[in-house]
Design an enzyme around this catalytic site. Structure first.
Site, PDB file in Angstrom:
ATOM      1  CB  VAL A  13      47.939  31.878  42.369  1.00  0.00           C
ATOM      2  CG1 VAL A  13      47.890  31.435  43.768  1.00  0.00           C
ATOM      3  CG2 VAL A  13      46.574  32.977  41.938  1.00  0.00           C
ATOM      4  CB  SER A  38      52.909  20.968  29.982  1.00  0.00           C
ATOM      5  OG  SER A  38      53.106  22.424  30.810  1.00  0.00           O
ATOM      6  NE  ARG A 102      37.934  28.837  47.748  1.00  0.00           N
ATOM      7  CZ  ARG A 102      37.871  29.687  46.721  1.00  0.00           C
ATOM      8  NH1 ARG A 102      36.586  30.333  46.428  1.00  0.00           N
ATOM      9  NH2 ARG A 102      38.738  30.177  46.138  1.00  0.00           N
ATOM     10  CB  CYS A 135      40.749  37.013  46.184  1.00  0.00           C
ATOM     11  SG  CYS A 135      39.599  36.965  44.803  1.00  0.00           S
ATOM     12  CD  GLN A 162      35.315  40.687  42.964  1.00  0.00           C
ATOM     13  OE1 GLN A 162      34.206  40.721  43.608  1.00  0.00           O
ATOM     14  NE2 GLN A 162      35.940  39.681  42.651  1.00  0.00           N
ATOM     15  CG  HIS A 275      39.421  41.758  44.562  1.00  0.00           C
ATOM     16  ND1 HIS A 275      39.979  41.891  43.204  1.00  0.00           N
ATOM     17  CD2 HIS A 275      39.107  40.405  44.427  1.00  0.00           C
ATOM     18  CE1 HIS A 275      39.940  40.795  42.360  1.00  0.00           C
ATOM     19  NE2 HIS A 275      39.360  39.983  43.299  1.00  0.00           N
TER      20      HIS A 275
HETATM   21  N1  HSE Z   1      36.758  35.245  41.717  1.00  0.00           N
HETATM   22  C1  HSE Z   1      37.669  35.954  41.874  1.00  0.00           C
HETATM   23  C2  HSE Z   1      37.431  37.167  40.960  1.00  0.00           C
HETATM   24  C3  HSE Z   1      39.196  36.009  42.050  1.00  0.00           C
HETATM   25  O1  HSE Z   1      37.256  36.743  39.680  1.00  0.00           O
HETATM   26  O2  HSE Z   1      37.927  38.513  41.211  1.00  0.00           O
HETATM   27  C4  HSE Z   1      39.395  34.567  42.917  1.00  0.00           C
HETATM   28  O3  HSE Z   1      39.043  34.361  44.247  1.00  0.00           O
END
Ligand code: HSE
Length: 373
Positions: A13, A38, A102, A135, A162, A275
């Site tokens: 990300v 690190s 969140r 997401c 997803q 997704h």
């Molecule tokens: N939790 C989501 C997933 C991704 O496993 O696809 C991050 O929001």
């Protein structure tokens, strides 16, 4: 220029975030400092020329000097560092991809094309934690925000498809390794001219059931299969990913007191980074499909309505077509025969862009008062 500390920029990300910040000229607006858990002391990434050496992401004093911090380091880091920073009196803005904060009372979930007024109110109220949403939820809201904004939605079911990327970079690798292993197993049967498809299938099945198929990340095959559970088991039949839909969507929309229920089954499928979701939308009242299409298509600059026709659907409404793109197409839109208030739709979005990195970089601009509508 405002100093901004960036943490977790080497991960998946974080890398997409840096790419997007460079592409949009965000580094012209800030003085970045890069932090690492690190690799403190190494050179800052090329994208931000002139940035000093990388600092230690566990050095609270160095972090406290930043008026804005952006973290894509993950939930464990947030859990470990954020409370200590706040306890030490740091009152800067914390922009985070992780889910940790969140639901916190002192945070707002950010998705500016959908909830800019909520973000503005939060800022006026002194909120200083600006957190990217899940997401799946963010991508769904970008697609159907027109209907939500019009107050037309009674409830939604979202059945998700997803991608591997949602689970992480190692999972993406494993998914590709699995595909390779399956092909290798079936290759001799495939090569036989006029060979039996059942031979090919037997080779694939046998590889799928073999312990030799890479499965350290997912635990089971994803290639040539699917996984009908994402995230933790909440013990009530629901997965944590499924729980997030109602909880996060209504926080994003600012409708927690009169929530729109959003329920469904979240499924991992063999896609790399997009997704997809099949939606059933129950409207509060019957409305003409032309009006519904207009509301959806006109809501924000990223949603794109795909005509509910075969060619357009198979070419434009798939992970293969949408991968790496900021637009969020929605199609297969029609009234169900169940009744005039029941719509069906299918939407696809890049999980690493609007699903993760994009809301963060736009929040940075928002806080700098440099976000165009
Ligand atoms: N939790 C989501 C997933 C991704 O496993 O696809 C991050 O929001």
């Amino acid at each position: 220029m405002t100093q901004v500390g960036i943490i977790g920029w080497r991960g998946m990300v974080g890398s997409v975030l840096l790419e997007r910040m460079r592409a949009e000229g965000d580094f012209d607006l800030v003085r970045p400092t890069f932090f690492s858990t690190s690799q403190a002391g190494t050179a800052a990434p090329e994208v931000a020329r002139g940035a000093g050496p990388v600092l230690d992401a566990n050095d609270l004093e160095a972090l406290k000097r930043m008026p804005i911090l952006i973290s894509a380091q993950g939930g464990e880091y947030t859990q470990a560092i954020h409370p200590r920073l706040r306890a030490a009196g740091w009152d800067g803005y914390w922009i985070d991809a992780a889910s940790t904060l969140r639901m916190s009372e002192s945070a707002v979930i950010v998705l500016d094309p959908v909830n800019r007024p909520v973000m503005e109110r939060a800022r006026r109220d002194g909120i200083r934690d600006f957190i990217g949403g899940n997401c799946t939820v963010s991508l769904m809201l970008l697609a159907v925000s027109g209907l939500m904004r019009a107050g037309l939605v009674d409830w939604i079911t979202a059945m998700t498809y997803q991608s591997a990327s949602g689970a992480g970079a190692q999972h993406m690798r494993e998914y590709v390794e699995q595909m390779g292993a399956l092909h290798r197993a079936a290759a001799p049967a495939l090569a036989e001219a006029g060979g039996s498809i059942l031979e090919v299938d037997r080779a694939v099945q046998s590889a799928l059931r073999s312990e030799a198929l890479p499965h350290a990340q997912f635990g089971v095959p994803l290639a040539a299969s699917l996984i009908p559970w994402i995230d933790k088991d909440l013990g009530n039949g629901q997965s944590r990913e499924e729980w997030k839909a109602t909880a996060e969507a209504n926080r994003i929309l600012g409708t927690v007191g009169r929530p729109v229920p959003i329920e469904g089954i979240c499924v991992r499928v063999g896609a790399m980074r997009c997704h997809s979701q099949a939606l059933t939308i129950k409207l509060k009242e019957d409305r003409p499909i032309a009006e519904i299409e207009r509301l959806i298509a006109g809501d924000n600059a990223w949603v794109r309505l795909v005509p509910n026709e075969r060619e357009a659907s198979i070419r434009e409404l798939s992970p293969a077509a949408v991968s790496g793109r900021l637009e969020v197409p929605i199609g297969r839109l029609r009234k169900l025969s169940i009744g005039g208030e029941y719509l069906t739709a299918f939407t696809v979005g890049d999980q690493l862009l609007w699903g993760a990195a994009e809301p963060l970089r736009r929040t940075l601009r928002f806080l700098l008062d440099r976000l165009d509508a």
